[in-house]
Design a protein around this motif. Sequence first.
Motif, mmCIF file in Angstrom:
data_model
loop_
_atom_site.group_PDB
_atom_site.id
_atom_site.type_symbol
_atom_site.label_atom_id
_atom_site.label_comp_id
_atom_site.label_asym_id
_atom_site.label_seq_id
_atom_site.Cartn_x
_atom_site.Cartn_y
_atom_site.Cartn_z
ATOM 1 N N THR A 90 0.847 -1.190 0.000
ATOM 2 C CA THR A 90 0.000 0.000 0.000
ATOM 3 C C THR A 90 0.886 1.245 0.000
ATOM 4 N N PRO A 91 0.695 2.148 -0.971
ATOM 5 C CA PRO A 91 1.506 3.376 -0.988
ATOM 6 C C PRO A 91 1.294 4.189 0.284
ATOM 7 N N GLN A 92 2.244 5.057 0.568
ATOM 8 C CA GLN A 92 2.150 5.913 1.740
ATOM 9 C C GLN A 92 1.184 7.061 1.500
ATOM 10 N N PHE A 93 0.417 7.397 2.529
ATOM 11 C CA PHE A 93 -0.434 8.585 2.472
ATOM 12 C C PHE A 93 0.412 9.759 2.948
ATOM 13 N N THR A 94 1.025 10.450 2.006
ATOM 14 C CA THR A 94 1.925 11.542 2.353
ATOM 15 C C THR A 94 1.954 12.560 1.225
ATOM 16 N N VAL A 95 2.309 13.773 1.555
ATOM 17 C CA VAL A 95 2.285 14.870 0.575
ATOM 18 C C VAL A 95 3.339 14.629 -0.509
ATOM 19 N N SER A 96 2.925 14.764 -1.768
ATOM 20 C CA SER A 96 3.862 14.658 -2.884
ATOM 21 C C SER A 96 4.565 15.992 -3.109
ATOM 22 N N ASP A 97 5.816 15.929 -3.476
ATOM 23 C CA ASP A 97 6.602 17.132 -3.753
ATOM 24 C C ASP A 97 6.745 17.293 -5.265
ATOM 25 N N TRP A 98 5.969 18.224 -5.835
ATOM 26 C CA TRP A 98 6.029 18.489 -7.272
ATOM 27 C C TRP A 98 6.861 19.744 -7.579
ATOM 28 N N SER A 99 7.440 20.353 -6.552
ATOM 29 C CA SER A 99 8.068 21.668 -6.742
ATOM 30 C C SER A 99 9.196 21.625 -7.767
ATOM 31 N N TRP A 100 9.908 20.530 -7.851
ATOM 32 C CA TRP A 100 11.049 20.426 -8.753
ATOM 33 C C TRP A 100 10.630 20.291 -10.214
ATOM 34 N N VAL A 101 9.381 19.840 -10.450
ATOM 35 C CA VAL A 101 8.955 19.535 -11.822
ATOM 36 C C VAL A 101 8.783 20.805 -12.643
ATOM 37 N N GLU A 102 8.169 21.828 -12.055
ATOM 38 C CA GLU A 102 7.876 23.029 -12.841
ATOM 39 C C GLU A 102 9.142 23.685 -13.372
ATOM 40 N N ALA A 103 10.161 23.826 -12.528
ATOM 41 C CA ALA A 103 11.411 24.441 -12.986
ATOM 42 C C ALA A 103 12.048 23.611 -14.092
ATOM 43 N N LEU A 104 11.988 22.299 -13.954
ATOM 44 C CA LEU A 104 12.576 21.411 -14.948
ATOM 45 C C LEU A 104 11.854 21.549 -16.293
ATOM 46 N N VAL A 105 10.518 21.505 -16.255
ATOM 47 C CA VAL A 105 9.739 21.585 -17.496
ATOM 48 C C VAL A 105 9.863 22.965 -18.133
ATOM 49 N N THR A 106 9.842 24.009 -17.317
ATOM 50 C CA THR A 106 9.990 25.366 -17.850
ATOM 51 C C THR A 106 11.346 25.529 -18.533
ATOM 52 N N GLY A 107 12.372 24.921 -17.963
ATOM 53 C CA GLY A 107 13.698 25.004 -18.559
ATOM 54 C C GLY A 107 13.800 24.357 -19.919
ATOM 55 N N MET A 108 12.865 23.450 -20.220
ATOM 56 C CA MET A 108 12.887 22.781 -21.516
ATOM 57 C C MET A 108 12.484 23.715 -22.651
ATOM 58 N N VAL A 109 11.867 24.855 -22.338
ATOM 59 C CA VAL A 109 11.520 25.819 -23.387
ATOM 60 C C VAL A 109 12.780 26.288 -24.105
ATOM 61 N N ASP A 110 13.838 26.536 -23.342
ATOM 62 C CA ASP A 110 15.097 26.971 -23.939
ATOM 63 C C ASP A 110 15.982 25.799 -24.344
ATOM 64 N N GLN A 111 15.706 24.611 -23.792
ATOM 65 C CA GLN A 111 16.482 23.419 -24.140
ATOM 66 C C GLN A 111 15.535 22.256 -24.430
ATOM 67 N N PRO A 112 14.799 22.342 -25.530
ATOM 68 C CA PRO A 112 13.788 21.311 -25.803
ATOM 69 C C PRO A 112 14.352 19.914 -26.006
ATOM 70 N N GLY A 113 15.628 19.815 -26.261
ATOM 71 C CA GLY A 113 16.235 18.499 -26.447
ATOM 72 C C GLY A 113 16.864 17.946 -25.182
ATOM 73 N N LEU A 166 9.517 11.709 -32.244
ATOM 74 C CA LEU A 166 9.405 13.156 -32.451
ATOM 75 C C LEU A 166 10.768 13.825 -32.428
ATOM 76 N N ASP A 167 10.868 14.962 -33.143
ATOM 77 C CA ASP A 167 12.089 15.752 -33.077
ATOM 78 C C ASP A 167 11.958 16.780 -31.952
ATOM 79 N N GLU A 168 12.898 17.709 -31.853
ATOM 80 C CA GLU A 168 12.893 18.661 -30.747
ATOM 81 C C GLU A 168 11.769 19.685 -30.855
ATOM 82 N N GLY A 169 11.052 19.698 -31.965
ATOM 83 C CA GLY A 169 9.925 20.601 -32.125
ATOM 84 C C GLY A 169 8.587 19.885 -32.086
ATOM 85 N N PHE A 170 8.562 18.660 -31.570
ATOM 86 C CA PHE A 170 7.342 17.842 -31.469
ATOM 87 C C PHE A 170 6.877 17.304 -32.816
#
Length: 380
Positions: free
Chosen positions: A207-230, A334-338
């Motif tokens: 049974t998985p743990q009932f605990t708060v998930s930490d998504w804070s790192w995902v947004e910065a990572l995904v946003t950074g892909m705008v300048d580095q799509p590859g 897909l290529d770097e432009g989807f």
Amino acid sequence: MNHDSETLIIGAGPFGLGLAAYLQNRQHDFRLVGYPMEFWKRHMPAGMLLRSGVEWHLDPDNQWTIERFLTERGESTEQLEPLPLELYLAYCEWFIRQTQLPIQETYVTQLSRNGAGFRATLADGSNLEARQVVVATGFYSYSHVPDSVSELIPVARLRHTRDANDLAAYRDKRVLIVGGRQSAFEWAALLREAGAARVDLSYRHDTPQFTVSDWSWVEALVTGMVDQPGWFRRLSSEEKEVQRLRLWTEGRLKLEPWLAERIFRPEVHLHPRTQVRAVSEKPGGLSVTLDSGEELAVDEVIAATGYQVDIRRLPFLSESLLTELEITNGFPVLDEGFQSNVTGLYFSSFPAGQAFGPFFGFTIGVRAASRILGAVLNGE
């Protein structure tokens, strides 16, 4: 009658809406075809709470945000976490109104080549021609039920969560849920609250743990892909696995803590480290035997077994396009432009996950995908 446009976007879910807003702000000639947020409206149950935060808004230009929507309603973000499905859908409707997106509410029944471009046949029989096409459909076509489940459970008694959103239909029923991640547990809580007589969950892991998930790192990572799509594709296999595992840990190895008090009730029974071994039909229901030896009396079975991309399951892609399309593990290459290997044919949302990372199966990827893809389509 034919209607010509530079770009056709198929799908009016989060990824289609975000991309359309980006293109409209830049006076790009496009058509958006689909029913707005249809999957969310028709295949998610009322009362569902989302794991996404208020910062996961749709606008790649950061104008029409969820926070702005709440401010105009006189509500604060602190009062609305977790985010209710109904509120998120209200935000999406507000977003469409603010952006004044032109949405053609119909289905594409076939997409095929047309010279250097594409022809989309619509549900009314008319055609729409475009030089380039973005497939921004979401999860619907990729519901997955393992053979080990579908071969045992009678078809009339089995539903995937995609098709089990009318919870009132399970009132006074004994329901077995196969699956043990967030959606399985949330369906269990909602079913109990909708009046199900008993809910059993069978899953192969602890049974998985009932605990708060930490998504804070995902947004910065995904946003950074705008300048580095590859960025993701250039990682080694081991480094990609690290990212997948990190996302898996937050999204799959944890359950939201607000579920715990709704699950640990007399009507809900957990069966970790089990699988369905045998099923027999009895008067008025099913007798289900787990490999632990437990026997359950069941009226209905819900497969909370997730989604797996297989682009061949998209019903509107013509046979000739599918033959031409390069596919690996069910995903379009897909290529770097989807863009796929078929010039002018792009894929966003869930099917972009192999090329850009599993983050694009979540709405947190909407803005980055819209900015990367929008710039390519617009020739920026």
